[in-house]
Structure formats: structure tokens, C-alpha cells
Design an enzyme around this catalytic site. Sequence first.
Site, PDB file in Angstrom:
ATOM      1  N   HIS A  17       0.844  -1.207   0.000  1.00  0.00           N
ATOM      2  CA  HIS A  17       0.000   0.000   0.000  1.00  0.00           C
ATOM      3  C   HIS A  17       0.877   1.255   0.000  1.00  0.00           C
ATOM      4  CE1 HIS A  17      -3.088  -2.678   2.238  1.00  0.00           C
ATOM      5  NE2 HIS A  17      -3.657  -2.376   1.075  1.00  0.00           N
ATOM      6  N   LYS A  41     -16.423  -7.165   6.187  1.00  0.00           N
ATOM      7  CA  LYS A  41     -15.149  -7.903   6.150  1.00  0.00           C
ATOM      8  C   LYS A  41     -14.664  -8.288   7.547  1.00  0.00           C
ATOM      9  CE  LYS A  41     -12.948  -6.720   1.798  1.00  0.00           C
ATOM     10  NZ  LYS A  41     -11.699  -6.290   1.185  1.00  0.00           N
ATOM     11  N   ARG A  90      -1.883  -5.578  -8.671  1.00  0.00           N
ATOM     12  CA  ARG A  90      -0.710  -6.415  -8.434  1.00  0.00           C
ATOM     13  C   ARG A  90      -0.508  -7.426  -9.544  1.00  0.00           C
ATOM     14  NH1 ARG A  90      -2.919  -7.486  -2.559  1.00  0.00           N
ATOM     15  NH2 ARG A  90      -4.742  -7.014  -3.799  1.00  0.00           N
ATOM     16  N   SER A 128      -2.905  -7.891   2.786  1.00  0.00           N
ATOM     17  CA  SER A 128      -3.144  -7.782   4.237  1.00  0.00           C
ATOM     18  C   SER A 128      -3.575  -9.117   4.831  1.00  0.00           C
ATOM     19  CB  SER A 128      -4.212  -6.721   4.515  1.00  0.00           C
ATOM     20  OG  SER A 128      -3.831  -5.485   3.986  1.00  0.00           O
TER      21      SER A 128
HETATM   22  P1  ADP Z   1      -9.914  -3.529  -0.476  1.00  0.00           P
HETATM   23  O1  ADP Z   1     -10.550  -4.281   0.629  1.00  0.00           O
HETATM   24  O2  ADP Z   1     -10.684  -2.334  -0.948  1.00  0.00           O
HETATM   25  O3  ADP Z   1      -9.354  -4.369  -1.605  1.00  0.00           O
HETATM   26  P2  ADP Z   1      -7.218  -3.292   0.436  1.00  0.00           P
HETATM   27  O4  ADP Z   1      -6.757  -2.579   1.660  1.00  0.00           O
HETATM   28  O5  ADP Z   1      -7.049  -4.766   0.424  1.00  0.00           O
HETATM   29  O6  ADP Z   1      -8.683  -2.843   0.248  1.00  0.00           O
HETATM   30  O7  ADP Z   1      -6.509  -2.683  -0.845  1.00  0.00           O
HETATM   31  C1  ADP Z   1      -6.683  -1.348  -1.219  1.00  0.00           C
HETATM   32  C2  ADP Z   1      -6.052  -1.163  -2.582  1.00  0.00           C
HETATM   33  O8  ADP Z   1      -4.644  -1.401  -2.486  1.00  0.00           O
HETATM   34  C3  ADP Z   1      -6.544  -2.115  -3.664  1.00  0.00           C
HETATM   35  O9  ADP Z   1      -6.567  -1.420  -4.887  1.00  0.00           O
HETATM   36  C4  ADP Z   1      -5.506  -3.198  -3.700  1.00  0.00           C
HETATM   37  O10 ADP Z   1      -5.425  -3.798  -4.988  1.00  0.00           O
HETATM   38  C5  ADP Z   1      -4.252  -2.394  -3.410  1.00  0.00           C
HETATM   39  N1  ADP Z   1      -3.204  -3.217  -2.825  1.00  0.00           N
HETATM   40  C6  ADP Z   1      -3.283  -4.054  -1.769  1.00  0.00           C
HETATM   41  N2  ADP Z   1      -2.098  -4.665  -1.529  1.00  0.00           N
HETATM   42  C7  ADP Z   1      -1.241  -4.189  -2.480  1.00  0.00           C
HETATM   43  C8  ADP Z   1       0.123  -4.459  -2.811  1.00  0.00           C
HETATM   44  N3  ADP Z   1       0.850  -5.358  -2.156  1.00  0.00           N
HETATM   45  N4  ADP Z   1       0.652  -3.798  -3.857  1.00  0.00           N
HETATM   46  C9  ADP Z   1      -0.099  -2.912  -4.543  1.00  0.00           C
HETATM   47  N5  ADP Z   1      -1.385  -2.642  -4.319  1.00  0.00           N
HETATM   48  C10 ADP Z   1      -1.961  -3.265  -3.295  1.00  0.00           C
END
Ligand code: ADP
Length: 164
Positions: A17, A41, A90, A128
Site C-alpha cells: 500500500h 469484512k 498487483r 493484508s
Molecule cells: P480492499 O478491501 O478495498 O481491496 P485493500 O486494503 O485490500 O482494500 O486494498 C486497497 C487497494 O490497495 C486495492 O486497490 C488493492 O489492490 C491495493 N493493494 C493491496 N495490496 C497491495 C500491494 N501489495 N501492492 C499494490 N497494491 C496493493
Amino acid sequence: MRIGLYPGTFDPITNGHLDIIERATLLFDKVIVAVTTNPSKAPLFDIRNREEMIRGSIQKFTNVEVEGFDELLVEYAIRKKATAIIRGLRAISDFEFEFQMALFNRKLSEKLVTVFLMPNEKYTYLNSTIVREVASFKGDVSRFVPEIVNIRLMEKFKKAKEES
Ligand code: ADP
């Protein structure tokens, strides 16, 4: 002023992130990291903790803000005068869901633009959920998350063990 809105659950924020946030700071005058309450979630960390961990991880950026939100994303984005929604891509596996969401949001608000940023390839496997799982078994996640998150994860699972 170009404002980028980066929405997500951030349960917890990871170095992946942060990589996206850093890239976004180069494209936008201001980046708002927007944390969804997302009770469906059943997040490990409550919204206040998630926001705190993000704040503790973004101190080096001068143009990044953190805010919780609990409304339709497009309405929130319009209210914040966002120029674009930022999402991370990703791998192909992210594509279908992200594509569907971006198009749906565009149907809800024709003016809303979604931009996808690719993280450094060393973060493509990182999410996460994996971080939470590994940390719950006392695995070392310090390379994958900011220091404050590592500390909070250790505290959380130590407490959970003491209570069980
Ligand atoms: P959501 O529940 O909305 O998917 P996340 O916190 O899991 O929320 O992710 C928020 C955003 O960050 C999403 O667009 C996700 O694809 C991106 N994201 C999550 N992990 C990574 C990572 N390791 N590298 C790049 N982008 C990421």
C-alpha cells in the site's frame, strides 16, 4: 489542485500500500488515504487503529492525509473534490474485480476517473490477509509492513493468546 483518493480496508496497511501511496504523491498534489469501515469484512483492527497505523507510516509525506469514510465511494469522492480514485494492481488476479468496480463507479458517476498503479514487483504477492495470517502464527512479517504495524500485530496476537 489535483486530489487523488486511495480507498481501501487497510487491515492493516502494508509496504505494498505504501508503495502505491508514494507513487500517487508524484501524480497528485494531495493524496487522501480513505479507510472504509467495511464491517462485512469483519476487520482484525478497528477503524481507529487502522487509521492510526496509516498515520504512523506516512510521516515522510507532506501531501498525504488519512480519513475514514462510511458512504458510497463515488459520493465521498465528489464531496472531497477528488480528481481520481487510485487503486493498486498487483497481478491479473486483481484485474477482474478492479475492472468491474471501476466501470460500475463510472456508471454511478460519469466524471469519476479510476487510475491503476502498479507497485514494485517485490510487492505483487503481498496482501493484508497473508500478513494477518502469518502474524497470527507468530511468523515474522517485519519485512512486509511498516514498523508500527509490526508492533501492533505482535501486541494483538500476544493479547489474543493470553486471553485464550
Ligand atoms: P480492499 O478491501 O478495498 O481491496 P485493500 O486494503 O485490500 O482494500 O486494498 C486497497 C487497494 O490497495 C486495492 O486497490 C488493492 O489492490 C491495493 N493493494 C493491496 N495490496 C497491495 C500491494 N501489495 N501492492 C499494490 N497494491 C496493493
